[in-house]
Enzyme design. Structure first.
Site, PDB file in Angstrom:
ATOM      1  N   GLY A   1       0.782  -1.225   0.000  1.00  0.00           N
ATOM      2  CA  GLY A   1       0.000   0.000   0.000  1.00  0.00           C
ATOM      3  C   GLY A   1       0.816   1.278   0.000  1.00  0.00           C
ATOM      4  O   GLY A   1       1.788   1.429  -0.752  1.00  0.00           O
TER       5      GLY A   1
ATOM      6  N   TYR B   1      -9.478   3.879  15.914  1.00  0.00           N
ATOM      7  CA  TYR B   1      -8.557   4.297  14.855  1.00  0.00           C
ATOM      8  C   TYR B   1      -8.385   5.815  14.822  1.00  0.00           C
ATOM      9  O   TYR B   1      -7.267   6.327  14.770  1.00  0.00           O
ATOM     10  CB  TYR B   1      -9.066   3.782  13.505  1.00  0.00           C
ATOM     11  CG  TYR B   1      -8.149   4.052  12.341  1.00  0.00           C
ATOM     12  CD1 TYR B   1      -7.006   3.282  12.142  1.00  0.00           C
ATOM     13  CD2 TYR B   1      -8.425   5.065  11.421  1.00  0.00           C
ATOM     14  CE1 TYR B   1      -6.159   3.515  11.064  1.00  0.00           C
ATOM     15  CE2 TYR B   1      -7.586   5.300  10.341  1.00  0.00           C
ATOM     16  CZ  TYR B   1      -6.465   4.525  10.171  1.00  0.00           C
ATOM     17  OH  TYR B   1      -5.620   4.758   9.104  1.00  0.00           O
TER      18      TYR B   1
ATOM     19  N   ASP C   1       7.480  -6.855  15.355  1.00  0.00           N
ATOM     20  CA  ASP C   1       6.316  -6.227  15.963  1.00  0.00           C
ATOM     21  C   ASP C   1       6.731  -4.872  16.539  1.00  0.00           C
ATOM     22  O   ASP C   1       7.512  -4.814  17.494  1.00  0.00           O
ATOM     23  CB  ASP C   1       5.769  -7.147  17.064  1.00  0.00           C
ATOM     24  CG  ASP C   1       4.511  -6.607  17.718  1.00  0.00           C
ATOM     25  OD1 ASP C   1       4.103  -5.482  17.399  1.00  0.00           O
ATOM     26  OD2 ASP C   1       3.936  -7.327  18.567  1.00  0.00           O
ATOM     27  N   VAL C   2       6.200  -3.783  15.978  1.00  0.00           N
ATOM     28  CA  VAL C   2       6.606  -2.448  16.426  1.00  0.00           C
ATOM     29  C   VAL C   2       6.104  -2.123  17.830  1.00  0.00           C
ATOM     30  O   VAL C   2       6.533  -1.132  18.432  1.00  0.00           O
ATOM     31  CB  VAL C   2       6.148  -1.347  15.453  1.00  0.00           C
ATOM     32  CG1 VAL C   2       6.857  -1.474  14.117  1.00  0.00           C
ATOM     33  CG2 VAL C   2       4.634  -1.345  15.275  1.00  0.00           C
TER      34      VAL C   2
ATOM     35  N   LYS D   1      -4.908   8.053  15.535  1.00  0.00           N
ATOM     36  CA  LYS D   1      -4.334   8.954  14.535  1.00  0.00           C
ATOM     37  C   LYS D   1      -4.338  10.409  15.012  1.00  0.00           C
ATOM     38  O   LYS D   1      -3.420  11.176  14.706  1.00  0.00           O
ATOM     39  CB  LYS D   1      -5.089   8.818  13.214  1.00  0.00           C
ATOM     40  CG  LYS D   1      -4.935   7.450  12.552  1.00  0.00           C
ATOM     41  CD  LYS D   1      -3.485   7.137  12.226  1.00  0.00           C
ATOM     42  CE  LYS D   1      -3.335   5.870  11.403  1.00  0.00           C
ATOM     43  NZ  LYS D   1      -1.918   5.580  11.057  1.00  0.00           N
TER      44      LYS D   1
END
Length: 237
Positions: free
Chosen positions: A15, A143, A51-52, A147
């Site tokens: 993406g 979400y 894995d962040v 953000k």
């Protein structure tokens, strides 16, 4: 041509992240990524599966990147997930997991990248936000919250380390022409496009171009900003 920089883009295997990686690669930079799953990134990218949200994993990935590409000079925190659900049906796990990746993962990578940036007295941090951070979206309390928090992060970073030649900005994409949007029914796509002044979805490369600008020399005096790439949908609000 300037010297190649060490650029880390989280989630660059698909993406928007893949488009951002391609833009930096085309300019001769050394690109790495930390990604959780899916197909491997471009063969020119140093890809590390991890894995962040895990500090030890992030530390190990940075050590490998530094050994192969040098200290990270540009960080693009792009990795993110969605767990959409209406408020009254949203579980703790659905809320917590999205915050952990989208906000916590960005924090862990920013914290680690800032070490080398502070030593170098230069750096570019670009956080990939979303139009829904300011615009809102039903079913995305988790979400949109994650953000929106990136805006506060970028502005606090600007005030804390901006005097050391480091900038921190947010790019807020709207609807992007990806496999996910292409899979939507045509009537749904048309309904979404009707709300966008530009009348179309963005191409991933249009987001990549803005990210690349913010990471470049022409944006050295831009910090703490939220740059919408949404065709006028949210207009930055």
């Amino acid at each position: 041509m300037s010297e190649p920089r060490s650029v880390l883009i989280t989630g660059a295997n698909q993406g928007i992240g893949a488009a951002i990686a391609a833009r930096f690669l085309d300019q001769g930079d050394k690109v790495s990524t930390i990604y959780h799953s899916g197909q491997a990134p471009d063969e020119r990218v140093l890809g590390i599966v991890g894995d962040v949200t895990d500090t030890a994993t992030v530390e190990g990935a940075f050590k490998q990147i530094e050994a192969e590409n040098g200290p990270v000079e540009v960080l693009v925190a792009n990795a993110g997930i969605t767990r959409d659900q209406l408020l009254l049906r949203m579980t703790d796990a659905e809320f917590d997991s999205v915050l952990a990746v989208n906000l916590g993962g960005a924090f862990k990578c920013v914290r680690r990248a800032s070490k080398s940036m502070l030593r170098l007295k230069r750096g570019r941090i670009v956080l990939i936000g979303s139009v829904v951070a300011m615009y809102g979206s039903p079913g995305q309390v988790n979400y949109s919250s994650s953000k929106a928090a990136l805006v506060g992060m970028a502005r606090s970073l600007t005030r804390e380390i901006g005097s050391r030649g480091i900038t921190a900005n947010v790019v807020a994409p709207g609807f992007i022409d990806t496999a996910m949007t292409a899979a939507l029914p045509q009537e749904r796509q048309d309904a979404y496009k009707a709300t966008i002044p530009a009348g179309r979805f963005a191409q991933p490369d249009e987001v990549a171009g803005v990210v690349h600008f913010l990471a470049g020399p022409d944006a050295g005096y831009v910090s703490g900003a939220v740059i919408p790439v949404d065709g006028g949908l949210g207009m930055g609000h």
